[in-house]
Structure formats: C-alpha cells, structure tokens
Design an enzyme around this catalytic site. Structure first.
Site, PDB file in Angstrom:
ATOM      1  N   TRP A 112      -2.263  -0.754 -18.535  1.00 32.51           N
ATOM      2  CA  TRP A 112      -2.417  -1.136 -17.124  1.00 32.51           C
ATOM      3  C   TRP A 112      -1.625  -2.381 -16.795  1.00 32.51           C
ATOM      4  O   TRP A 112      -0.978  -2.460 -15.742  1.00 32.51           O
ATOM      5  CB  TRP A 112      -3.902  -1.292 -16.771  1.00 32.51           C
ATOM      6  N   ASP A 180      -6.469  -8.197 -12.333  1.00 29.04           N
ATOM      7  CA  ASP A 180      -6.883  -6.806 -12.180  1.00 29.04           C
ATOM      8  C   ASP A 180      -8.243  -6.677 -12.872  1.00 29.04           C
ATOM      9  O   ASP A 180      -8.342  -6.752 -14.095  1.00 29.04           O
ATOM     10  CB  ASP A 180      -5.842  -5.892 -12.856  1.00 29.04           C
ATOM     11  N   LYS A 204     -15.135   2.552 -10.909  1.00 26.80           N
ATOM     12  CA  LYS A 204     -15.795   2.358 -12.204  1.00 26.80           C
ATOM     13  C   LYS A 204     -17.142   1.662 -11.994  1.00 26.80           C
ATOM     14  O   LYS A 204     -18.177   2.283 -12.112  1.00 26.80           O
ATOM     15  CB  LYS A 204     -14.887   1.580 -13.143  1.00 26.80           C
TER      16      LYS A 204
HETATM   17  C1  LIG Z   1      -7.488  -1.781 -15.509  1.00 24.46           C
HETATM   18  C2  LIG Z   1      -6.983  -0.720 -14.562  1.00 24.46           C
HETATM   19  N1  LIG Z   1      -6.082  -1.055 -13.618  1.00 24.46           N
HETATM   20  C3  LIG Z   1      -5.615  -0.163 -12.751  1.00 24.46           C
HETATM   21  C4  LIG Z   1      -6.028   1.153 -12.770  1.00 24.46           C
HETATM   22  C5  LIG Z   1      -5.456   2.132 -11.785  1.00 24.46           C
HETATM   23  O1  LIG Z   1      -6.394   2.392 -10.821  1.00 24.46           O
HETATM   24  P1  LIG Z   1      -6.170   3.493  -9.684  1.00 24.46           P
HETATM   25  O2  LIG Z   1      -6.196   4.823 -10.365  1.00 24.46           O
HETATM   26  O3  LIG Z   1      -7.325   3.248  -8.782  1.00 24.46           O
HETATM   27  O4  LIG Z   1      -4.866   3.233  -9.034  1.00 24.46           O
HETATM   28  C6  LIG Z   1      -6.982   1.556 -13.715  1.00 24.46           C
HETATM   29  C7  LIG Z   1      -7.451   2.944 -13.760  1.00 24.46           C
HETATM   30  O5  LIG Z   1      -8.194   3.364 -14.619  1.00 24.46           O
HETATM   31  C8  LIG Z   1      -7.463   0.587 -14.633  1.00 24.46           C
HETATM   32  O6  LIG Z   1      -8.371   0.925 -15.570  1.00 24.46           O
END
Ligand SMILES: Cc1ncc(COP(=O)(O)O)c(C=O)c1O
Length: 368
Positions: A112, A180, A204
């Site tokens: 991520w 994030d 989540k």
């Molecule tokens: C730490 C983290 N950041 C970003 C995301 C991406 O999120 P989204 O699918 O809502 O764009 C996720 C998705 O699991 C994540 O776990």
C-alpha cells in the site's frame, strides 16, 4: 459450512476474518437494513432521500462530529467524507500538498505504501526515508528522518497485506505528518492532532466500501501552485461541509452507525483494550505452536491483520479446509504473499479469536 450455536457473529456460527470489506457490528447491519425500507419513520428509504434534506444532513453532521469526538480533534482539523477509496487519496494528497519541484518523504513498508509512492511521483519528487524492503516487509523502519524541507512525511500506519503496524509513531518531525490509516483507523488511541492529514477507506473498521474518511489540518492547504480540479481540492469540500456534490449517501450512513456504535461502546480507549486482548490471544497461541510461524518481527506485528504460515506448507490446505468447515471466513493470506491472514478489526469479537485459536491448538496436537 458448519452451523453451530455460536452467538458470536452476524450469522450463527460464522466467524468473519475478512481483510476488507469486513465484519461490522451486527446492530449496524440490522439498523442499516431497516433504514433501507424506512429511514427514521419517514416512510422513505435512506436510498431515496435527497442528500440536502434535513434527514440526511443530520446523518452527515453526526458522522463528522462523532469522528471529531472520538479522535478529540482540535479546531484546526476538519473532517470530510469523500468518494473514491483510499486509492484516490494516494493522488489527491500530493496534488494538494506537493509542488512539482518539491520533495515529499515517504516510508516504504509494503504494497500500500508502494502504491502511494507511485502516485506521489506523478506530482513531484519522492524521497524514501525508511524502507522495510530488505526484510521483505516483515518490519517497520526505525530511526527515520525527513528533511525539514520535505512537503510532508507519509506513513501507512498498518500494512494490511504484510501484517505490520507502526507502534512508535514518527510524531514531531518538523514537517506535516500524513497517514494512511485504512486498516487501523479508530482501533487504538493515537495523538490524532499530531497528524496533519489522516485518510482511510471505510470498509475495514468504519463502515461499508464507497467512502473515505479524511481528517485534515486546514493550515497545510493552499500552498501548492498548481490548479487543482474543483472536486479534488480539499478546501472546496471543507467550505461545503463535505457536501460539495452528492456524497455516497448509504456509505456515509453506515459509517455514521458504526461510529455511533463505537462511541456508545466507550470510544477508542475501550476498543483498544478489546483489540489488545484479541491480538494477545492470537499471537500467544501462534508463538506457542511450532507448527505455525509468524514471519513479522514481534515488535512490529499488526494488531489488526495477523499473518502466519506453516512450517510444513503441505499442511496449509488441510488447515484452510478445517477453518472453512468451522465457519471461519477470510483467513487465506493475500494472493501476493500466500499463507494465512487473520483480520481482527473492531467489530470482531474475542469469541471468534477463541474459536480460531482453539482450532489451531487442536490442529497442532494432531500434527505435532
Ligand atoms: C492500507 C491500505 N491503504 C489503501 C487501501 C486501498 O483502499 P481502497 O480499495 O479503498 O482504495 C487499502 C485496501 O485494502 C489498504 O489496506
């Protein structure tokens, strides 16, 4: 699927360890379903009311003020609910905060963070000030330092796939701190005012997919020279109280219900204790059974997403099958890393962890 008399999960006998979208409190599901048929005795569904009606304005207001209360935010911090998932924030953040010739400091702790870095490079320069690449993302980098001229420092507080989490947060580094928090939002007490921008997809710990929480210190905005499209400029969302355009009405509603549930439960301090107990039970069990192995450095283990593998990988299929028979969902590791991953978000009760750890012990006995 085995249907037992377990009173613990949404459906009898189901234990949902999904990484996201994931388990939410049962009462949230119940209230949300009632509101699809009749929202607050209005005779209308939550899905068919106008977003600029007092009925929905009250939902947005409660969602925003509950975040403010749960995080104990000061007046400089604004709370927004935006479209697009956390992935949109990967680009919206540098677009709003990073000039083309400037540098943003990023920590690289896994998939991520990697995606966030890739997007930031579209807008300016990126300096990697800490990386866990060498340990295959089984650690969190220590002793990071961002240059005082960095536009901001970005961290991913919990790496959902690698199963790592920042436990010593890099506060007070002299540059705005951006985080994030998609997979550990509101799961533990942090000094939220020390962050200048927090973002999290709701799916989540906070609600249904389709909405992002963004908490931003308004003083860091308006400093880039580029023209920002209206919908991507945080200042416009602040001005319009998070109603610049039609918000994802139902997702905001589910987030509001989940936030209300957390507040009624006693807030972040209470949930943190529960999350600590779940994580302790899980990791103590893992460490006591040689048949299982946790690849993540102990001090960097995530309390939300625990990853593990088996010493003898040929046994993994059998264990996965057993879990399925016992009504456990979502324990398969991410496709990029294999093994297993157990997500223990706020709404997961300790009873689900007891069922899982009992099964692990039983399995270890048979294969010890
Ligand atoms: C730490 C983290 N950041 C970003 C995301 C991406 O999120 P989204 O699918 O809502 O764009 C996720 C998705 O699991 C994540 O776990």
């Amino acid at each position: 699927m085995k249907v037992s008399n377990s009173p613990f999960s949404g459906l009898v006998g189901i234990h949902n360890f999904n990484a996201g979208p994931s388990i939410l409190p049962k009462e949230v599901f119940e209230q949300a379903s009632r509101s699809i048929l009749d929202f607050n005795n209005s005779g209308l569904s939550i899905l068919e009311i106008g977003h600029r009606t007092p009925l929905f304005e009250a939902v947005m207001e409660e969602a925003r003020s509950t975040v403010r209360e749960l995080m104990q935010l000061d007046i400089d911090h604004e709370v927004l609910f935006l479209h697009g998932g956390a992935t949109t924030q990967f680009m919206q953040i540098p677009m709003n905060l990073l000039n083309e010739n400037d540098i943003a400091a990023y920590t690289e702790t896994g998939t991520w963070a990697g995606k966030a870095i890739k997007e930031a490079k579209l807008f300016g320069h990126v300096e990697i000030v800490g990386s866990s690449k060498e340990s295959n993302h089984t650690t969190i980098p220590k002793n990071i330092s961002a240059s005082p001229t960095s536009a901001y420092l970005h961290i991913t507080t919990n790496e959902t796939i690698a199963g790592t989490q920042w436990h010593n947060l890099p506060y007070d580094r002299g540059v705005p701190l951006v985080a994030d928090m998609s997979s550990d939002i509101l799961s533990r007490q942090l000094d939220f005012n020390k962050f200048d921008l927090i973002y999290a997809g709701a799916q989540k710990n906070m609600g249904a997919a389709g909405v992002n929480l963004v908490v931003v210190n308004k003083n860091i905005l308006g400093k880039v020279t580029r023209t920002i499209p209206t919908i991507l400029d945080y200042r416009n969302h602040i001005k319009e109280s998070s109603m610049l355009n039609t918000p994802p009405v139902f997702s905001v509603y589910v987030a509001m219900l989940t936030l209300r549930w957390l507040k009624n439960k006693g807030g972040v301090a209470t949930i943190e204790k529960e999350n600590d107990a779940k994580a302790k039970l899980f990791y103590d069990t893992l460490d006591s059974l040689p048949v299982f192995k946790g690849p993540v450095a102990r001090e960097d283990r995530s309390k939300m997403n625990a990853v593990f593998v088996m010493e003898d990988t040929s046994l993994e299929k059998e264990f996965a099958e057993l879990c399925k028979q016992e009504g456990m969902y979502g324990i398969k590791g991410h496709r990029s890393v294999g093994g297993f991953r157990v997500s223990m978000y706020n709404a997961l009760t300790i009873e689900s962890v007891i069922v899982l750890t009992d099964l692990m012990k039983e399995f270890a006995k048979q294969h010890g």
